[in-house]
Design a protein around this motif. Sequence first.
Motif, PDB file in Angstrom:
ATOM      1  N   ALA A   1     -21.763  80.446 -31.235  1.00 26.96           N
ATOM      2  CA  ALA A   1     -22.818  81.002 -32.076  1.00 26.96           C
ATOM      3  C   ALA A   1     -23.864  81.790 -31.291  1.00 26.96           C
ATOM      4  N   ARG A   2     -23.774  81.723 -29.984  1.00 25.64           N
ATOM      5  CA  ARG A   2     -24.790  82.365 -29.155  1.00 25.64           C
ATOM      6  C   ARG A   2     -24.372  83.785 -28.773  1.00 25.64           C
ATOM      7  N   GLY A   3     -24.663  84.721 -29.631  1.00 28.10           N
ATOM      8  CA  GLY A   3     -24.339  86.108 -29.357  1.00 28.10           C
ATOM      9  C   GLY A   3     -25.150  86.718 -28.241  1.00 28.10           C
ATOM     10  N   ASP A   4     -26.213  86.028 -27.819  1.00 31.78           N
ATOM     11  CA  ASP A   4     -27.063  86.546 -26.747  1.00 31.78           C
ATOM     12  C   ASP A   4     -26.559  86.146 -25.362  1.00 31.78           C
ATOM     13  N   LEU A   5     -25.504  85.330 -25.306  1.00 33.22           N
ATOM     14  CA  LEU A   5     -24.964  84.888 -24.028  1.00 33.22           C
ATOM     15  C   LEU A   5     -23.594  85.520 -23.800  1.00 33.22           C
ATOM     16  N   TRP A   6     -23.180  85.581 -22.536  1.00 34.96           N
ATOM     17  CA  TRP A   6     -21.918  86.225 -22.195  1.00 34.96           C
ATOM     18  C   TRP A   6     -20.756  85.550 -22.910  1.00 34.96           C
ATOM     19  N   SER A   7     -19.995  86.313 -23.673  1.00 35.32           N
ATOM     20  CA  SER A   7     -18.928  85.749 -24.498  1.00 35.32           C
ATOM     21  C   SER A   7     -17.802  85.154 -23.663  1.00 35.32           C
ATOM     22  N   GLY A   8     -17.630  85.638 -22.436  1.00 36.24           N
ATOM     23  CA  GLY A   8     -16.566  85.125 -21.586  1.00 36.24           C
ATOM     24  C   GLY A   8     -16.755  83.676 -21.184  1.00 36.24           C
ATOM     25  N   ALA A   9     -17.957  83.135 -21.351  1.00 39.31           N
ATOM     26  CA  ALA A   9     -18.204  81.741 -20.980  1.00 39.31           C
ATOM     27  C   ALA A   9     -17.380  80.794 -21.853  1.00 39.31           C
ATOM     28  N   LEU A  10     -17.204  81.133 -23.127  1.00 36.49           N
ATOM     29  CA  LEU A  10     -16.435  80.272 -24.018  1.00 36.49           C
ATOM     30  C   LEU A  10     -14.960  80.257 -23.622  1.00 36.49           C
ATOM     31  N   THR A  11     -14.430  81.426 -23.267  1.00 37.79           N
ATOM     32  CA  THR A  11     -13.044  81.486 -22.800  1.00 37.79           C
ATOM     33  C   THR A  11     -12.885  80.702 -21.509  1.00 37.79           C
ATOM     34  N   THR A  12     -13.833  80.858 -20.593  1.00 41.80           N
ATOM     35  CA  THR A  12     -13.782  80.128 -19.326  1.00 41.80           C
ATOM     36  C   THR A  12     -13.799  78.623 -19.577  1.00 41.80           C
ATOM     37  N   LEU A  13     -14.649  78.181 -20.503  1.00 40.92           N
ATOM     38  CA  LEU A  13     -14.721  76.758 -20.823  1.00 40.92           C
ATOM     39  C   LEU A  13     -13.386  76.255 -21.365  1.00 40.92           C
ATOM     40  N   SER A  14     -12.743  77.033 -22.232  1.00 36.55           N
ATOM     41  CA  SER A  14     -11.455  76.597 -22.790  1.00 36.55           C
ATOM     42  C   SER A  14     -10.409  76.473 -21.691  1.00 36.55           C
ATOM     43  N   TRP A  15     -10.421  77.393 -20.730  1.00 34.43           N
ATOM     44  CA  TRP A  15      -9.476  77.312 -19.602  1.00 34.43           C
ATOM     45  C   TRP A  15      -9.714  76.044 -18.788  1.00 34.43           C
ATOM     46  N   MET A  16     -10.982  75.787 -18.463  1.00 37.23           N
ATOM     47  CA  MET A  16     -11.309  74.656 -17.596  1.00 37.23           C
ATOM     48  C   MET A  16     -11.016  73.324 -18.277  1.00 37.23           C
ATOM     49  N   ARG A  17     -11.284  73.245 -19.573  1.00 39.72           N
ATOM     50  CA  ARG A  17     -10.987  72.014 -20.293  1.00 39.72           C
ATOM     51  C   ARG A  17      -9.479  71.794 -20.376  1.00 39.72           C
ATOM     52  N   ALA A  18      -8.727  72.866 -20.547  1.00 42.22           N
ATOM     53  CA  ALA A  18      -7.275  72.742 -20.561  1.00 42.22           C
ATOM     54  C   ALA A  18      -6.775  72.226 -19.214  1.00 42.22           C
ATOM     55  N   ALA A  19      -7.373  72.732 -18.136  1.00 41.64           N
ATOM     56  CA  ALA A  19      -6.994  72.270 -16.802  1.00 41.64           C
ATOM     57  C   ALA A  19      -7.329  70.787 -16.618  1.00 41.64           C
ATOM     58  N   ALA A  20      -8.480  70.357 -17.161  1.00 45.31           N
ATOM     59  CA  ALA A  20      -8.876  68.955 -17.050  1.00 45.31           C
ATOM     60  C   ALA A  20      -7.942  68.031 -17.823  1.00 45.31           C
ATOM     61  N   LYS A  21      -7.282  68.580 -18.842  1.00 40.69           N
ATOM     62  CA  LYS A  21      -6.332  67.792 -19.608  1.00 40.69           C
ATOM     63  C   LYS A  21      -4.926  67.846 -19.009  1.00 40.69           C
ATOM     64  N   GLY A  22      -4.798  68.588 -17.899  1.00 44.19           N
ATOM     65  CA  GLY A  22      -3.523  68.646 -17.208  1.00 44.19           C
ATOM     66  C   GLY A  22      -2.650  69.810 -17.622  1.00 44.19           C
TER      67      GLY A  22
END
Length: 269
Positions: free
Chosen positions: A248-269
């Motif tokens: 919902a934060r259009g004022d922040l870099w949109s790539g952060a959400l994609t990065t978070l999804s990658w990192m969480r996927a890595a944490a799940k193996g």
Amino acid sequence: MAARTKTATARPSATTARTALVVAGMHRSGTSAMARLLSLAGGVLPGNIIQPGPDNPTGFWEPADMVGLNDRILASVGSRWDDVFAHRVGPAVWERRAEHLNEARAFIDDGYAVATAAVLKDPRASLMIRFWDEALKAEGRRPVYVIMVRHPLEVAASVMARGDASEATAVMAWAAYMLAVERDTRGLDRLFVDYDDLLGDWRSVLARVRTASGDALPTLGAEAEAEIDGFLSSDQRHYRAGDADLAARGDLWSGALTTLSWMRAAAKG
């Protein structure tokens, strides 16, 4: 710590090297909690640990010598801990590694001696993985990278509470740290750990670390378990955020959400 000359030695094989558990990830991502967990589980922290502060009363668990060296290295390549373009730092540090390698090796030698499982924690090291990997292997250590993953809005709130950076800067710096450490640990021994998992089920997290490190840590006794239970608590968590909050934060870099999804996927193996 004054620089000390080290004589270059051949790297030992992985079967004979002692272990270095390197806790990585952005500042305020649970790196301190992980470092303390590993030390209570039998890993060794060096002397001259930075003392707890109002922003981290349970301790930082990071050596002042390592922090000071990393700050100087970052400054030498025109960067600092909150650089939103920190993904560029690793290659630049690698090109100038000869200027600092002896000091890093002396720190490892002095701080850990014959410890079977050394614990190194300074988030800045996430930006110069190849440099520290080289130094650790030169000192007969097999590095295993334990990379902490936390929601960037939670990280930013914690950083802002210290007055260290704006929210936008903290979110972008988080992404830069995470992308840099993911890139630079490819092909190395590593595991990603979600901060929620650490607080919710540290035993499972520790079992993963033991597996990744080849059982470098000793068997955990009842006294150590009780101390870890007393140290790790959900009460330490002061900020919570979800994916919808970031989306919902259009004022922040949109790539952060994609990065978070990658990192969480890595944490799940």
